[in-house]
Design an enzyme around this catalytic site. Structure first.
Site, PDB file in Angstrom:
ATOM      1  N   GLY A 101       0.888  -1.093  -0.458  1.00 10.56           N
ATOM      2  CA  GLY A 101      -0.112  -0.361   0.217  1.00 10.56           C
ATOM      3  C   GLY A 101       1.117   1.370   0.595  1.00 10.56           C
ATOM      4  N   GLN A 176       0.668   8.139   4.203  1.00  9.71           N
ATOM      5  CA  GLN A 176       0.897   7.733   2.853  1.00  9.71           C
ATOM      6  C   GLN A 176      -0.145   8.503   2.538  1.00  9.71           C
ATOM      7  OE1 GLN A 176      -1.233   3.358   2.683  1.00  9.71           O
ATOM      8  NE2 GLN A 176       1.044   2.490   3.610  1.00  9.71           N
ATOM      9  N   ASP A 327       1.234   0.329  13.234  1.00  7.97           N
ATOM     10  CA  ASP A 327       2.131  -1.459  12.875  1.00  7.97           C
ATOM     11  C   ASP A 327       1.985  -2.308  13.637  1.00  7.97           C
ATOM     12  OD1 ASP A 327       0.603  -0.465   9.408  1.00  7.97           O
ATOM     13  OD2 ASP A 327       3.306   0.366   9.004  1.00  7.97           O
ATOM     14  N   ARG A 401       2.514  -9.103   8.639  1.00  4.89           N
ATOM     15  CA  ARG A 401       2.558  -9.187  10.289  1.00  4.89           C
ATOM     16  C   ARG A 401       1.683  -9.652  11.355  1.00  4.89           C
ATOM     17  NH1 ARG A 401       6.301  -4.068  10.092  1.00  4.89           N
ATOM     18  NH2 ARG A 401       5.829  -3.265   8.794  1.00  4.89           N
TER      19      ARG A 401
END
Ligand code: S3P
Length: 448
Positions: A101, A176, A327, A401
């Protein structure tokens, strides 16, 4: 292209003390940005410590497709000869960003104000993820996107012929989106302004400044106001990529949980916009020392010394901390399950649009391992009892993850924990298996 056609089932067993030095790979966010800014600069950029995971390799290939010369000199040692701001050439092939992404969203931003067209695609996970959050602000510059329903990939972006600068308030806390707007602003005349009500990772701002852009960051009642002066001359730089705190999280949490462990993780970024997990672990009672704090390549770094921490307790992570550990919630939920008491993770709805719906993926896998929890759209609550039965096969859902988190759980659960597919680990942490084995972790591949 990083589409994993062959799943790699894996299993983790209860392990003895972990010990040694964990040299985790370079930071993924900084690695993508170093390649992209190198490609948008004039002259040579020399990158050391680049993460050679599949996500970043896909970005390197994309930069070649847009006309930059990208060369691997040795492990982690790369050179980029850029084409300058506004110098991207039109790619002749579809740009495949694999699982990433960050890669696709930043690259769309970087090309949006150049009058070329490019078509982007990715793997089954990436092609499900929302891109409207990028194409909406890019449309304000004059770019046009045609994609699948809901703005999904594959998607074609046609860059603006006469770009105009943009003032944009982020509707969600996303580095992002912020970075895509700033990269698009590079080739627009005048000032592009991004306002972020909640701060997110600031690597783009730091690196833009390092490459010669004029960028001003101020705090206001609306949030952080980032002002970029358009059409700068960016010049190639040397970039030393620090080790990734999001990858370090896996050996760090494993060492905290496995009795008798003591490990060192050198040279890890301590950028305050990435530090939320470490603050949280210390609040829970983890024994982590940050040694030799120093500055490397414009980023604060330290050597982490981590010891087994027997008396972990549940905590609440406030919504305003979520972006700085976005994350790390999957691995935090494993630590929470092994702690005593309840951990409440607030303001985490962005996890639902990551490589997988990470709240659902962790909740289902942890439940299968015998953990009691509750979820809402925006929270995950884990009731820790100090032990986890384990003994389940958890779905990794094309999400690195999620796979690594369940494998760390298997090192301390009463029964082994398996994942149906560990292949996605290579997107961000290609040396996860040998690194964890070197510390003493019993993680194995199993027959499909
Ligand atoms: C990243 C931003 C975060 C993070 C991702 C990397 C980046 O995504 O989850 O792994 O490098 O900018 P969002 O911007 O969607 O929060």
């Amino acid at each position: 292209m990083s589409v994993h056609s062959t799943p790699i089932p894996m299993i983790a067993h209860k392990s003895g003390p972990l010990a040694g030095v964990a040299e985790v790979p370079g930071d993924k966010s900084i690695s993508h940005r170093a390649l992209i800014l190198g490609a948008l600069s004039v002259g040579e950029t020399h990158i050391t410590g680049l993460l050679e995971g599949e996500d970043v390799i896909d970005t390197a290939k994309a930069m070649r497709a847009f006309g930059a010369t990208v060369t691997r000199v040795a492990e982690g040692d790369w050179r980029v000869n850029g084409v300058g701001v506004g110098g991207f050439a039109e790619p002749t092939q579809v740009i495949d960003c694999g699982n990433s992404g960050t890669g696709v969203r930043l690259i769309m931003g970087a090309m949006a104000t150049t009058p070329i067209a490019a078509t982007f695609t990715g793997d089954a996970s990436l092609n499900k993820r929302p891109m409207g959050r990028i194409t909406d602000p890019l449309a304000l510059f004059g770019a046009r996107a045609v994609g699948r329903a809901g703005g999904r990939l594959p998607l074609t972006l046609v860059g603006a012929v006469d770009p105009v600068p943009v003032r944009y308030t982020l509707p969600m806390p996303s580095a992002q989106v912020k970075s895509a707007v700033l990269l698009a602003g590079l080739n627009a005349p005048g000032e592009t302004v991004v306002i972020e009500p909640e701060p997110t990772r600031d690597h783009t701002e730091r690196m833009l400044r390092g490459f010669g852009a004029e960028i001003d960051v101020t705090d206001s009642a609306e949030g952080r106001v980032i002002t970029l002066k358009g059409q700068p001359d960016l010049t190639g730089q040397s970039v030393a990529v620090p080790r990734d705190p999001s990858s370090a999280a896996f050996p760090v949490c494993a060492a905290i949980l496995v009795p008798g462990s003591e490990i060192t993780v050198p040279g890890v970024s301590r950028n305050p916009t990435r530090d939320g997990l470490y603050i949280t672990l210390i609040e829970m009672g983890a024994d982590i020392a940050f040694e030799n704090p120093r500055d490397e390549g414009g980023e604060p770094v330290a050597d982490l010394r981590v010891k087994y921490s027997p008396a972990l307790k549940g905590v609440t992570t406030p919504a305003e901390r979520a972006a700085s550990m976005i994350d790390e919630f999957p691995i935090l939920s494993v630590v929470a399950a092994m702690a005593q008491g309840t951990t409440v993770m607030q303001g985490v709805k962005e996890l639902r649009v990551k490589e997988s719906d990470r709240i659902d993926a962790m909740a289902r896998g942890l439940e299968a391992c015998g953990v009691t929890l509750e979820e809402t759209e925006d929270t995950l609550t884990i009731h820790g009892t100090g032990a986890v039965p384990g003994g389940a096969v958890c779905e990794s859902r094309l999400d690195h993850r999620i796979a690594m988190s369940f494998l760390v759980l298997g090192l301390v659960a009463d029964q082994p924990v398996a994942v149906d597919d560990g292949a996605p680990i290579a997107t961000s942490f290609p040396v996860f298996e040998p690194l964890m084995a070197g510390l003493g972790a019993r993680i194995e591949r199993t027959a499909p």
